[in-house]
Design an enzyme around this catalytic site. Structure first.
Site, PDB file in Angstrom:
ATOM      1  N   ASP A 294       0.856  -1.164   0.000  1.00  0.00           N
ATOM      2  CA  ASP A 294       0.000   0.000   0.000  1.00  0.00           C
ATOM      3  C   ASP A 294       0.905   1.231   0.000  1.00  0.00           C
ATOM      4  O   ASP A 294       2.111   1.142   0.179  1.00  0.00           O
ATOM      5  CB  ASP A 294      -0.961  -0.016   1.203  1.00  0.00           C
ATOM      6  CG  ASP A 294      -2.177   0.860   0.957  1.00  0.00           C
ATOM      7  OD1 ASP A 294      -3.195   0.669   1.628  1.00  0.00           O
ATOM      8  OD2 ASP A 294      -2.108   1.734   0.050  1.00  0.00           O
TER       9      ASP A 294
HETATM   10  C1  GLC Z   1      -4.221   4.387  -0.459  1.00  0.00           C
HETATM   11  C2  GLC Z   1      -5.140   3.245  -0.036  1.00  0.00           C
HETATM   12  C3  GLC Z   1      -5.209   2.133  -1.031  1.00  0.00           C
HETATM   13  C4  GLC Z   1      -5.071   2.701  -2.422  1.00  0.00           C
HETATM   14  C5  GLC Z   1      -3.653   3.226  -2.559  1.00  0.00           C
HETATM   15  C6  GLC Z   1      -3.402   3.863  -3.924  1.00  0.00           C
HETATM   16  O1  GLC Z   1      -3.516   4.854   0.643  1.00  0.00           O
HETATM   17  O2  GLC Z   1      -4.923   2.680   1.242  1.00  0.00           O
HETATM   18  O3  GLC Z   1      -6.458   1.451  -0.835  1.00  0.00           O
HETATM   19  O4  GLC Z   1      -5.328   1.709  -3.391  1.00  0.00           O
HETATM   20  O5  GLC Z   1      -3.324   4.143  -1.522  1.00  0.00           O
HETATM   21  O6  GLC Z   1      -4.183   4.996  -4.071  1.00  0.00           O
END
Ligand code: GLC
Length: 754
Positions: A294
C-alpha cells in the site's frame, strides 16, 4: 397460488490447503511462462528491481506523496526502465506519453502497468461498494465492475486497486464505505463477483483490467475504528473472518494482484509479514499474481518500529514477499545493493519479477503497450448510456427501506403538497461518494432532478451539511452553527402534506482517513429534523451516508426511513424511482446499524459469551444504559410487498448434503423481491462459533400473491471452520438453522451433523 421450486445448491469447492510452490522456473511452463523466463534471463539486477518499483503519477496523489528529493528522479528512472508501474495517471493521452517514454527509451522496452483506484466506477459512478453490497445481487455487482473496467481501460488504465474485501464491524471506520460489510461469506461472494467483473473472461481483452484484492490483511479491524490504527485480533478471527474473502478472490476468481495493508498483524506490519504473504497467500493458497504494497507502507515499517531505516525496510519487505513498492522509493534505492550484500536472495527478486511480468503478458501489454490508450475509445465509452442504465439498476437495488409505518411510501405522482428539505437533495457532488479519483465533480443526478420527473414539489435547503470546499484529500468542514435556513424549511413543512427530508453525511465524510468518533447526523441536521417534525409528522427521511449511522431518535419517531447511501451518478433517479414505487425496494443491510456509537463494534455474527442470558442481577453481558441489539440488524430491509415464511424443512440424512427448504409467499398485491437468508449456529465445537453465520442466500422475485419454495444444500464448505492453526475442520454435532428475512427474523430448525 402458484408454487415454484427453486433449488439452490451451495457451490461445493473444497479448498485444499495444498502447499503450492510460488511461480518458479523449470517444470511445465505455459507459453507466457516461457516468455517470462526468456525476458528475465536478459534483465540486469537494476532492471529487475525496476519492475518492483511503482511511482505515483504526476496528476494526483492518494497518499502523502513526496514532491522533492527522490521524486525528481522519476523521469530519469522511467527512461532507464527502473519503473514497473505508475499509478494515478489519468487520460489516454498522458498514459501514452509515459508508456512511450519507457518503451522507446529503456533497454528492454518493458511496458508499464498503469494502476488507479477504480473503486466504484471511473467516470460513470456506481453506488459506493457498501451500498452495492446491500443489493445482494451478485450479477448486478459484477456488471457494475465490468462497466468500471470498460471506462477505466478506455483511459489507459489496466489495473484497478479494487475490490476492497476487508471485513469490518465498526462504523466509525471511514473505509467501511469501500467494502461489503461485516460478513465473510457474503464478502467473499461479492469479492469474487467484482474481481470477475473487472478481469472478465480474458484478461487480454480491451475492456478487462487486472483486479486487486485489498488490504491484506485485517485492515478493517483497526482498533476503535480509527484508520491506520493497531490491529490486534485472534488467529481464529484472522482465519474465519478476515481471510475467507481474500482466499475466494485468489482461488475462485484468480485475482491477479493483492495489496497488503498498513496495519500490523500479530505485531508484524503486513508489508513485512512473511506469514501472511509467503506462507498463506503464496504458499497455502498458491497465489501466482503479485503483491503490491500500500502507499508508502514499506517506508512506514520505520514508524511502526519494525525497521531502523529505509534500507532495512526494503530488506524486510522483499524477504516477506512484498513484490512491488508503491511510493516508498525503498526498492529503487536499496534492493540491488541488498542483493549484492546477500541480504535478499536474487531468487526472491526473480520470483517477484516473474509475477509482475506474467500479469503484464496476460494483459497483452507486450503485444501492444498502447492498447489501452485510444483517445477515440475514451470519447466513445465514457458516460456511455449503457453504463448509465447499469448503474441506475445497481443504485435502485442498493436502496434499503428501513421503515414505512403508515405507508407514506410509495408516493403518488398525482400527490400535491410535497416538500423537499435538506441540502443533500440539491447536491450533485456528495452522492458520488468518496474514492472517485477519476471522476468529474457534480455529475450526479440530484434528488431534486430525479423528483422533477415525478411531481411538483417545493424545496427548502434547511441547512448545509458541509461548508466551503470539499475534497478527497482534506477534512470536510461541517456546518455546526448556521441555522439560517431553518425558518423557511419549517414554514414550508407546516403547509405541506408530506415532507421528504434528505439528510446524512457528505460523500467525503467517509473513505480513507475519515474515521468519526460520533456516527450521528453531522452538524445541525438532527436539530432540523426535530424542528420539522414538530410541525409535520409525515416525514420520509432519505439518508445519504457512507457508513451505518446511529439514529435512535429518527428510528423511534420518523415514520418512513430510506437508506440511500451515496448511489453514484444515477443517485437522484434511483431514489425517485423507489419513492414513487417504480422500483420496489429490495436492499438488505450488510452492516449492523448501532443504536449508539458506544455499541461499536457491533455485528450479528458475534460469539455467545458465557453470560448471554438476561438476568435480574447485573451479572450478564449487557450495558446498564443501552440495549445489546442493533437499531437495524445485518440482513434487514423492507419492501412495499409483504413476505411470509412457512414450511421450513431440514433433511440431515446425508451429512455431506444438509438440505434446508422454506416456502415464501408474497401476501401483498405488489410484485417484489426478497433476499432469503440461511444462517447456522454450530452449538458446540473445538473453538466457539458465532451465534449465527450466513451460509446461503437467494434473491427471489415474487409476484403478488405468489409462493416459491427455496432450497439450500449445505456441504462441509458451509459447515466447517478454521481451527487456530488455520486448518479447515468439520466437526460432528448439533446445529441450529434459521431461514429468514434478516439475521434476527425467520423460521428456526436444527440438525445433527454426523
Ligand atoms: C491508499 C489506499 C489504497 C489505495 C492506494 C493507492 O492509501 O490505502 O487502498 O489503493 O493508496 O491509491
Amino acid at each position: 397460488m402458484k408454487k415454484v421450486t427453486v433449488v439452490i445448491v451451495a457451490i461445493v469447492s473444497v479448498f485444499l490447503w495444498n502447499a503450492c510452490t510460488p511461480v518458479k522456473s523449470g517444470g511445465q511452463q505455459d507459453e507466457i511462462g516461457q516468455k517470462v523466463e526468456d525476458l528475465l534471463a536478459q534483465m540486469t539486477l537494476e532492471e529487475k528491481v525496476g519492475q518492483m518499483n511503482q511511482y505515483n503519477g504526476f496528476y494526483d496523489a492518494t497518499g502523502p506523496a513526496p514532491s522533492e528529493g527522490d521524486a525528481k528522479n522519476k523521469f530519469e528512472h522511467l527512461k532507464k526502465g527502473w519503473v514497473g508501474s505508475v499509478l494515478n495517471v489519468r487520460g489516454a493521452k498522458q498514459v501514452r506519453e509515459l508508456q512511450k517514454m519507457v518503451v522507446e527509451n529503456s533497454r528492454l522496452g518493458i511496458p508499464l502497468i498503469f494502476g488507479l483506484d477504480v473503486i466504484h466506477g471511473h467516470k460513470t459512478l456506481a453506488p459506493i461498494p457498501l451500498a452495492e453490497a446491500a443489493s445482494w445481487d451478485l450479477e448486478a455487482i459484477k456488471k457494475s465492475a465490468e462497466v468500471a473496467a470498460t471506462e477505466a481501460s478506455a483511459v489507459g488504465i489496466n489495473w484497478t486497486f479494487a475490490p476492497m474485501v476487508d471485513i469490518s464491524r465498526d462504523a466509525r471506520w471511514g473505509r467501511v464505505m469501500e467494502g461489503a460489510g461485516e460478513d465473510p461469506y457474503l464478502g467473499a461472494k461479492i469479492g469474487v463477483a467484482r474481481v470477475k467483473g473487472f478481469q472478465g473472461e480474458d484478461l487480454s481483452a480491451p475492456n478487462s483490467i487486472a483486479a486487486c484484492a485489498k488490504h491484506f490483511a485485517g485492515y478493517g479491524f483497526a482498533e476503535a475504528g480509527r484508520d491506520y490504527n493497531t490491529v490486534d485480533i485472534s488467529t481464529s478471527t484472522l482465519f474465519n473472518v478476515v481471510l475467507p474473502p481474500f482466499k475466494a478472490a485468489v482461488q475462485e476468481a484468480d485475482v491477479k494482484t493483492v495489496m497488503n495493508a498498513f496495519n500490523i498483524m500479530n505485531g508484524v506490519p503486513s508489508t513485512g509479514n512473511a506469514f501472511l504473504q509467503r506462507d498463506i497467500l503464496k504458499g497455502k493458497w498458491g497465489f501466482n499474481g503479485f503483491v503490491i504494497s500500500d502507499w508508502g507502507s514499506c517506508m512506514e515499517m520505520i514508524p511502526h518500529g519494525m525497521a531502523a531505516d529505509l534500507k532495512e525496510a526494503a530488506m524486510i519487505a522483499a524477504n516477506a514477499g512484498s513484490d512491488m513498492d508503491m511510493e516508498s522509493y525503498a526498492y529503487v534505492k536499496y534492493l540491488a545493493d541488498l542483493v549484492r550484500e546477500g541480504k535478499v536472495s536474487e531468487d526472491k527478486v526473480d520470483d517477484a519479477v516473474r509475477r509482475i511480468l506474467r500479469v503484464k503478458f496476460e494483459l497483452g501489454l507486450f503485444d501492444d503497450p498502447y492498447k489501452y490508450c485510444s483517445e477515440e475509445r475514451e470519447k466513445e465509452m465514457l458516460y456511455h448510456q449503457d453504463h448509465q442504465d447499469a448503474v441506475l439498476d445497481m443504485a435502485r437495488k442498493s436502496i434499503v427501506l428501513l421503515k414505512n409505518d403508515g405507508g407514506l411510501l410509495p408516493l403518488d405522482k398525482k400527490q400535491s403538497g410535497i416538500a423537499v428539505i435538506g441540502a443533500l437533495a440539491n447536491d450533485k457532488n456528495s452522492p458520488l461518494g468518496s474514492w472517485r479519483i477519476g471522476s468529474d465533480d457534480n455529475t450526479a443526478v440530484s434528488v431534486l432532478e430525479g423528483l422533477d420527473k415525478y411531481c411538483n414539489y417545493k424545496y427548502a435547503k434547511g441547512a448545509d451539511v458541509a461548508v466551503g470546499d470539499v475534497s478527497f484529500t482534506y477534512d470536510v468542514t461541517i456546518n455546526e452553527t448556521d441555522k439560517s435556513g431553518f425558518a423557511e424549511a419549517i414554514a414550508l413543512a407546516k403547509k405541506s402534506k408530506v415532507v421528504v427530508m434528505v439528510l446524512g453525511e457528505h460523500g467525503f465524510m467517509s473513505g480513507e482517513g475519515r474515521s468519526r468518533a460520533n456516527i450521528d447526523l453531522p452538524g445541525v441536521q438532527q436539530e432540523l429534523l426535530e424542528a420539522v417534525y414538530k410541525v409535520n409528522k409525515n416525514i420520509v427521511l432519505v439518508l445519504m451516508n457512507g457508513r451505518p449511522l446511529a439514529l435512535p431518535w429518527a428510528a423511534e419517531n420518523i415514520p418512513t426511513i430510506v437508506e440511500a447511501w451515496q448511489l453514484g451518478t444515477q443517485s437522484g433517479n434511483a431514489i425517485a424511482d423507489v419513492l414513487f414505487g417504480t422500483y420496489n425496494p429490495s436492499g438488505k443491510l450488510t452492516m449492523s446499524f448501532p443504536r449508539t456509537v458506544g455499541q461499536c463494534p457491533i455485528y450479528y455474527n458475534h460469539y455467545s459469551t458465557g453470560r448471554p442470558d438476561v438476568k435480574k442481577e447485573v451479572f450478564w453481558s449487557h450495558y446498564t444504559d443501552e440495549e445489546n441489539s442493533p437499531l437495524f440488524p445485518f440482513g434487514y430491509g423492507l419492501s412495499y410487498s409483504k413476505f411470509e415464511y412457512s414450511d421450513l424443512k431440514v433433511d440431515d440424512s446425508d451429512s455431506n448434503n444438509i438440505k434446508v427448504s422454506v416456502k415464501i409467499t408474497n401476501t401483498s398485491n405488489i410484485d417484489g423481491e426478497e433476499v432469503v437468508q440461511l444462517y447456522i449456529h454450530d452449538k458446540a465445537a473445538s473453538i466457539v462459533r458465532p451465534v449465527k453465520e450466513l451460509k446461503g442466500f437467494e434473491k427471489i422475485t415474487l409476484k403478488a400473491n405468489e409462493s416459491k419454495t427455496v432450497e439450500f444444500a449445505m456441504t462441509e464448505k458451509e459447515l466447517g471452520f478454521y481451527d487456530i492453526e488455520g486448518n479447515f475442520v468439520v466437526e460432528p454435532g448439533a446445529f441450529d438453522v434459521m431461514v429468514g428475512t434478516n439475521s434476527q427474523t425467520g423460521l428456526s430448525g436444527s440438525f445433527d451433523l454426523k
